[in-house]
Design a protein around this motif. Structure first.
Motif, short mmCIF file in Angstrom:
data_model
loop_
_atom_site.label_atom_id
_atom_site.label_comp_id
_atom_site.label_asym_id
_atom_site.label_seq_id
_atom_site.Cartn_x
_atom_site.Cartn_y
_atom_site.Cartn_z
N GLU A 78 -4.21 -0.25 -46.85
CA GLU A 78 -5.71 0.33 -47.25
C GLU A 78 -5.95 1.71 -47.09
N ALA A 100 -3.71 3.79 -49.50
CA ALA A 100 -4.41 3.87 -50.73
C ALA A 100 -5.40 4.78 -50.76
N VAL A 101 -5.78 5.10 -49.64
CA VAL A 101 -7.18 6.13 -49.64
C VAL A 101 -6.35 7.42 -49.68
N PRO A 123 -4.45 7.36 -54.02
CA PRO A 123 -5.06 6.40 -54.48
C PRO A 123 -4.31 5.92 -55.91
N GLU A 124 -3.53 6.94 -56.53
CA GLU A 124 -3.19 6.85 -57.79
C GLU A 124 -1.71 5.84 -57.61
N ARG A 145 -2.10 -3.15 -58.15
CA ARG A 145 -0.75 -2.26 -58.01
C ARG A 145 0.44 -3.24 -58.08
#
Lengths: 67, 508
Positions: free
Chosen positions: B106, B109-110, B113-114, B139
């Motif tokens: 998580e 991903a911050v 993000p892409e 994803r």
């Protein structure tokens, strides 16, 4: 659609073996390696609860998105 | 002998890093054994089995690191611990930017993000949960981890299909997606051949051969060895094949797998018959005539799959890189000094392929992973008669890194085989590409020279190189090194095995 993903640049989150991230970076692939470790200090009961919460959160999120 | 240890609480490293460092330090003078690992049930069992367990390890968790060394004296053991710590510190420095790495998927991903792909190689018991997180966040997943139950696999693949996201695995070692090699994969040029495979080294052998023949690929999608089982129902194979069928850049589709379960085969054939593109199928060990009868192009081996895909992709006629005459010439004058063949493979599908071709020639053939008609080896650690061994199988990799990364066990074994008076011909593979050892040829040659020196024996040796000239290892250098050490070198496993066949027939 999966076919729409073909041709796009792959950007990777790597969890686990660090050398996989090294190899990707060497090829110029945008990669972020995670300092992953067993969640909840390896306590399996707490992990199962955390997974349930995470899945419940994602279901709520998708239900909100579908509205 | 004395045992020294240190515990580093809340310090986590991946198993490959730890196993490699443990194995390198074990080679230092005076070191008898090393356990460098997280405090998992497996490592605790290993410590107990090796009589290295200490009461201080009671109550530790899988987030705690143990460095435990048995050596000739205390100073040697302590120095070895210091060496492990130094190598771990170097590893930490080399992997990072100045910024602290994210501690979870998580958090990662911050920061990115892409990101559209999550490469998962965490211990199997955590892999399904991480896969679900990735899929729920939209994803694709490449799941390198093994020890994922088939029930978990079904659950995550069902989720992947519902979101039309890839779940490549579990136990998937190879994929090339949108030109990016993931985990163990070769540098293969772009082209118009799309591959879907439930076979890791099979996919590496076919994609590398396609590249060396001058053609290229769109995608090489690994699906994990159980995808075409009855329980999984070919979920990823079907989804990936459909996507390749709709992909305008893909002209030819190649499918590689063990023969699918009967019920899955019917669904798969029905799906494939609706595709207008040319399809090459290699179901390892299945009757090619049955595949041709369904209207598809059947390959007879991995090299043949690559050649047929290239033929269809360009309309030209491709030939094996080495002709039958060139292979025969290589075998001319080759005398086996012992009666038996030994194969030391790091690639499972290559080991399987060698057994299929050679068993009918030699009759009695043993393996740790025997195909139909071959025998299970009675002692995995000592060869007897004709043996073809998959050293990448779980039999040899529990608690150790795969032989494509860490050659230690394979080099120890080849020293022994060279010295065995019964061994007349030794075959091995050198798998190049990302993820693999940077000088496998060098490591194998060093061991072979030692075996020759110790025993005074000169058995015939042959190697096949699975890789391309764009791989990080330098294909030509690896090939030249092997040749200069008196080893016959072949571009494909099939070519090497045909050479072996001629040597065996010539020595009957």
């Amino acid at each position: 659609m999966l076919k729409d993903f073909f041709g796009k640049k792959v950007k990777v989150i790597n969890l686990g073996i660090a050398s996989f991230a090294d190899d990707l970076r060497k090829q110029g692939v945008e990669t972020i390696h995670t300092d992953w470790r067993p969640p909840a200090g390896g306590n399996k009961k707490i992990q199962a609860l955390l997974n349930k919460v995470a899945n419940w959160q994602s279901q709520v999120k998708s239900a909100k998105g579908a509205r | 002998m004395v045992v020294s240890f240190i515990i580093k609480k809340q310090t986590y490293f991946d198993s490959v890093t730890l196993m490699l460092i443990g194995s390198q330090v074990k080679k230092l003078p005076g070191i008898d054994n090393t356990v460098v690992g997280m405090c998992t049930d497996y490592n605790i069992d290993s410590l107990k089995r090796l009589s290295m367990y200490q009461s201080a390890f009671d109550g530790l968790t899988p987030n705690d690191l143990i460095i435990c060394i048995r050596a000739s004296d205390k100073k040697t053991a302590d120095d070895a611990i210091a060496e492990v710590e130094k190598r771990l510190a170097t590893r930490q420095k080399s992997s990072g930017s100045a910024e602290l790495p994210p501690s979870s998927q998580e958090d990662a991903a911050v920061r990115l993000p892409e990101a559209n792909m999550v490469l998962i190689s965490v211990p199997g018991e955590y892999a399904a949960a991480e896969s679900e997180k990735a899929l729920n966040a939209g994803r694709h997943v490449m799941l390198f981890s093994d020890n994922v139950s088939i029930e978990e696999e079904l659950r995550i693949k069902t989720l992947g299909v519902s979101k039309e996201l890839l779940v490549m695995g579990p136990d998937c070692g190879t994929a090339i997606i949108n030109g990016t090699p993931l985990a163990f994969a070769n540098a293969v040029r772009a082209g118009n051949i799309g591959l879907v495979a439930a076979s890791g080294t099979g996919l590496q052998e076919v994609t590398s051969t396609i590249h060396r023949l001058g053609c290229g690929i769109t995608q090489a999608i690994g699906v994990g060895g159980r995808d075409l089982s009855e329980k999984i129902g070919g979920k990823m194979t079907l989804m990936a094949t459909r996507a390749l069928a709709e992909d305008p850049a893909t002209k030819v589709i190649v499918l590689l797998s063990k023969p699918p379960a009967e019920s899955v085969l019917k669904t798969l054939y029905a799906e494939l018959k609706g595709i207008s593109k040319k399809i090459v199928i290699y179901f390892i060990g299945a009757d090619p005539k049955a595949i041709e009868a369904e209207g598809f192009v059947a390959a007879h081996n991995l090299e043949d799959a690559a050649i047929k895909a290239c033929d269809l992709s360009t309309g030209k006629q491709y030939k094996p890189e080495l002709s039958e005459a060139q292979i025969a010439e290589a075998a001319t004058g080759c005398k086996m000094t012992g009666r038996f063949l030994r194969g030391l493979y790091s690639g499972g599908t290559l080991c399987d392929e060698a057994q299929r071709i050679l068993q009918p020639i030699v009759g009695e053939l043993s393996s740790n992973t025997p195909i139909k008609g071959c025998k299970k080896m009675s002692d995995l650690y000592s060869s007897s008669g004709h043996c073809i061994i998959d050293l990448g199988d779980d039999d040899f990799t529990r608690g150790k890194a795969h032989p494509m990364i860490d050659p230690t066990y394979r080099t120890e074994r080849i020293v022994k085989e060279v010295g065995d008076p019964d061994a007349g011909l030794i075959l091995f593979d050198v798998v190049l590409g990302y993820g693999s050892h940077l000088d496998m040829a060098g490591e194998m040659i060093e061991a072979i020279q030692l075996g020759r020196k110790n025993s005074g024996r000169q058995p015939l040796l042959a190697a096949c190189i699975c890789g391309t000239h764009e791989d990080p290892q330098n294909y030509e250098q690896q090939k030249t090194k092997l040749e200069e050490a008196g080893i016959k070198v072949f571009p494909t496993n099939v070519a090497m095995v045909k050479f072996a066949q001629l040597c065996l027939e010539g020595n009957k």
